[in-house]
Design a protein around this motif. Structure first.
Motif, short mmCIF file in Angstrom:
data_model
loop_
_atom_site.label_atom_id
_atom_site.label_comp_id
_atom_site.label_asym_id
_atom_site.label_seq_id
_atom_site.Cartn_x
_atom_site.Cartn_y
_atom_site.Cartn_z
N LEU A 168 0.83 -1.21 0.00
CA LEU A 168 0.00 0.00 0.00
C LEU A 168 0.86 1.26 0.00
CD1 LEU A 168 -2.82 -1.03 2.53
CD2 LEU A 168 -3.01 -0.80 0.04
N VAL A 169 1.91 1.24 0.81
CA VAL A 169 2.82 2.39 0.84
C VAL A 169 3.45 2.60 -0.52
CG1 VAL A 169 4.97 3.27 1.82
CG2 VAL A 169 3.27 2.22 3.32
N PHE A 170 3.87 1.52 -1.13
CA PHE A 170 4.49 1.61 -2.45
C PHE A 170 3.52 2.19 -3.47
CE2 PHE A 170 5.28 -0.38 -6.60
CZ PHE A 170 6.55 0.13 -6.87
N MET A 171 2.25 1.75 -3.42
CA MET A 171 1.26 2.24 -4.37
C MET A 171 0.98 3.73 -4.14
SD MET A 171 -1.42 -0.96 -4.47
CE MET A 171 -2.51 -0.08 -5.58
N CYS A 172 0.93 4.15 -2.88
CA CYS A 172 0.71 5.57 -2.58
C CYS A 172 1.84 6.43 -3.12
CB CYS A 172 0.57 5.77 -1.07
SG CYS A 172 -0.97 5.09 -0.38
N VAL A 173 3.08 5.95 -2.94
CA VAL A 173 4.23 6.68 -3.45
C VAL A 173 4.17 6.81 -4.97
CG1 VAL A 173 6.74 6.63 -3.71
CG2 VAL A 173 5.71 6.09 -1.51
N VAL A 174 3.78 5.70 -5.64
CA VAL A 174 3.68 5.73 -7.09
C VAL A 174 2.62 6.72 -7.54
CG1 VAL A 174 3.04 4.36 -9.11
CG2 VAL A 174 4.54 3.39 -7.39
N VAL A 175 1.44 6.70 -6.87
CA VAL A 175 0.36 7.64 -7.22
C VAL A 175 0.80 9.09 -7.02
CG1 VAL A 175 -1.95 8.43 -6.56
CG2 VAL A 175 -1.49 5.99 -6.78
N PHE A 176 1.51 9.33 -5.91
CA PHE A 176 1.99 10.68 -5.63
C PHE A 176 2.96 11.16 -6.72
CE2 PHE A 176 5.34 13.38 -3.83
CZ PHE A 176 4.58 14.46 -3.40
N ILE A 177 3.87 10.28 -7.13
CA ILE A 177 4.85 10.65 -8.16
C ILE A 177 4.15 10.93 -9.49
CG2 ILE A 177 6.78 9.79 -9.52
CD1 ILE A 177 7.73 8.26 -7.06
N ILE A 178 3.18 10.08 -9.84
CA ILE A 178 2.47 10.28 -11.11
C ILE A 178 1.69 11.59 -11.09
CG2 ILE A 178 0.63 9.38 -12.58
CD1 ILE A 178 1.54 6.57 -11.83
N THR A 179 0.99 11.89 -9.94
CA THR A 179 0.23 13.13 -9.82
C THR A 179 1.14 14.35 -9.92
OG1 THR A 179 -1.37 12.00 -8.38
CG2 THR A 179 -1.38 14.41 -8.34
N ALA A 180 2.26 14.29 -9.21
CA ALA A 180 3.21 15.41 -9.26
C ALA A 180 3.74 15.62 -10.68
CB ALA A 180 4.36 15.16 -8.29
N LEU A 181 3.97 14.52 -11.39
CA LEU A 181 4.48 14.62 -12.76
C LEU A 181 3.45 15.26 -13.69
CD1 LEU A 181 6.76 13.92 -14.73
CD2 LEU A 181 5.70 11.67 -15.06
N ILE A 182 2.16 14.88 -13.50
CA ILE A 182 1.09 15.47 -14.34
C ILE A 182 0.97 16.97 -14.07
CG2 ILE A 182 -1.40 15.48 -14.73
CD1 ILE A 182 -1.38 12.46 -14.20
N ILE A 183 0.97 17.35 -12.79
CA ILE A 183 0.87 18.78 -12.44
C ILE A 183 2.05 19.56 -13.00
CG2 ILE A 183 0.90 20.42 -10.51
CD1 ILE A 183 -0.62 18.32 -8.87
N TRP A 184 3.24 18.98 -12.90
CA TRP A 184 4.44 19.66 -13.40
C TRP A 184 4.37 19.88 -14.90
CZ3 TRP A 184 8.30 17.62 -16.65
CH2 TRP A 184 9.41 18.45 -16.84
N ARG A 185 3.89 18.83 -15.63
CA ARG A 185 3.79 18.96 -17.09
C ARG A 185 2.75 19.99 -17.48
NH1 ARG A 185 3.78 13.26 -20.12
NH2 ARG A 185 3.96 14.75 -21.85
N LYS A 186 1.60 20.06 -16.71
CA LYS A 186 0.58 21.07 -17.03
C LYS A 186 1.11 22.48 -16.79
CE LYS A 186 -3.61 18.34 -16.31
NZ LYS A 186 -4.87 18.19 -15.49
N ARG A 187 1.79 22.68 -15.67
CA ARG A 187 2.36 24.00 -15.37
C ARG A 187 3.39 24.40 -16.42
NH1 ARG A 187 3.27 23.93 -8.79
NH2 ARG A 187 1.03 24.01 -8.22
N ARG A 188 4.18 23.41 -16.84
CA ARG A 188 5.20 23.71 -17.85
C ARG A 188 4.55 24.11 -19.16
NH1 ARG A 188 9.95 19.56 -19.93
NH2 ARG A 188 11.11 21.11 -21.17
N ALA A 189 3.48 23.35 -19.52
CA ALA A 189 2.77 23.70 -20.76
C ALA A 189 2.14 25.07 -20.67
CB ALA A 189 1.71 22.64 -21.04
N ALA A 190 1.54 25.42 -19.48
CA ALA A 190 0.93 26.73 -19.29
C ALA A 190 1.98 27.83 -19.38
CB ALA A 190 0.21 26.77 -17.95
N GLY A 191 3.14 27.58 -18.82
CA GLY A 191 4.22 28.56 -18.89
C GLY A 191 4.65 28.82 -20.31
N ARG A 192 4.72 27.77 -21.10
CA ARG A 192 5.10 27.94 -22.51
C ARG A 192 4.06 28.77 -23.26
NH1 ARG A 192 7.27 21.88 -24.07
NH2 ARG A 192 9.27 22.02 -22.93
#
Length: 354
Positions: free
Chosen positions: A310-334
């Motif tokens: 469960l801990v491993f799955m939570c960490v994976v979900v957190f990383i994926i969510t952070a990656l999606i947010i980062w890509r959206k912000r980067r696209a908005a900045g561009r």
């Protein structure tokens, strides 16, 4: 097949530090795609020579300087073995009232050189259709020849003749060829490779407890002593699974021994360890199975595994969510930068027109 089993048993029983030369011969009655007669010669566990009734030639697998002499001697012995097995095979077929078809007569014959370079006995095992066995044993030290489980009755003259052959031909030739091959193959058969050891635990389903295993692998020669202990006492063989010496693909060997520990035994908190002895080791190796939550409480161990997943799955979900947010912000900045560039470009154009 029966004689092949004897070959494996013989190789396992050869004393540590000693060496053997064994010929494994097969004679076939009936139509098959295989040679009527074939023989393989093994130095310990290495194949060093082959002969069959089609080529009628001994083929060696080494660069021995005595190759021509060995090939000549081997050819004589193989032809004698071929004629002897052929005659006996047809006699046995009639004597044992076997019907027409395919019948297999096998022979395992060879000698042993002990670890003090002293010649050991010469032994021969015969089997017909995997059901019957006849054994010949010549002990040079005692000058004694005997026949075990004979298929036919031997008179004193025949026994005297066989003893003469074993003493003056078969045994000295076998020992001589064995010593010759040892000189050529000494880097292979006399090498010592230390075993790698793994201690493994496996939780069993349906509350059956825990299985512990001790695996020794990558060792050479094949002789090894692997023992499981419970509280300092050897575990009885009928409680252990495994224990066979198996070949690896690289010319080394492995052995695994396993023991199932019930839940009741787990609560008793016994100490288990694995000890091994091998020619490559100066001293015996002793490994202890550490007592922890995995051994003492199977339920807690299962909960620990679930929690870890469960801990491993939570960490994976957190990383994926952070990656999606980062890509959206980067696209908005561009997009913002592109708009600003377009604005400045338009403003410059208007000033130029003015």
């Amino acid at each position: 097949m029966l004689v092949y089993v004897y070959l494996l048993s013989y190789l396992s029983a050869v004393r540590a530090g000693s060496h053997s030369l064994m010929a494994f011969a097969t004679y076939i009655i009936g139509q098959t795609p295989f040679p009527e007669f074939s023989a393989v010669v093994m130095l310990d566990d290495l194949q060093v020579m082959y002969y069959d009734s089609i080529t009628r030639r001994a083929r060696s697998y080494d660069d021995s300087k005595h190759y021509d002499e060995e090939k000549s001697v081997a050819g004589v012995i193989f032809r004698d073995m071929y004629n002897d097995m052929k005659g006996r095979a047809f006699y046995l077929k009639e004597h044992l009232n076997f019907t027409d078809g395919v019948h297999v007569y096998q022979r395992l014959a060879g000698c042993e050189l002990l670890n003090d370079d002293k010649p050991g006995p010469l032994q021969t095992w015969d089997a017909f259709d995997q059901k019957n066995k006849e054994e010949f044993i010549f002990n040079e030290e005692k000058n004694h020849f005997q026949i075990e489980l004979p298929w036919i009755l031997w008179d004193n003259l025949q026994i005297a003749h066989m003893k003469f052959l074993y003493k003056n031909v078969y045994h000295p030739v076998c020992i001589k060829v064995l010593q010759s091959y040892l000189q050529v193959k000494k880097n292979n058969v006399m090498r010592k490779v230390k075993p790698r050891v793994r201690l493994m635990r496996k939780m069993l389903s349906d509350s059956e407890g825990l299985q512990i295993s001790c695996l020794a692998t990558g060792f050479y020669p094949r002789h090894i002593n692997l023992t499981l202990f419970r509280d300092g006492q050897p575990v009885e063989d009928n409680q252990i699974t495994g224990g066979e010496i198996l070949p690896n693909g690289d010319g080394t060997y492995q052995m695994r021994k396993s023991l199932v520990i019930s839940e009741e035994e787990l609560r008793e908190e016994h100490e288990y360890n694995c000890t091994m002895k091998h020619l490559s080791l100066d001293n015996k190796l002793d490994f202890t199975f550490v007592s922890d939550v995995a051994e003492s409480d199977p339920g807690s161990f299962s909960q620990f595994v679930v929690f870890s997943v469960l801990v491993f799955m939570c960490v994976v979900v957190f990383i994926i969510t952070a990656l999606i947010i980062w890509r959206k912000r980067r696209a908005a900045g561009r997009d913002s930068e592109a708009s600003q560039c377009k604005y400045f470009s338009t403003s410059s154009s208007m000033q130029d027109e003015t």
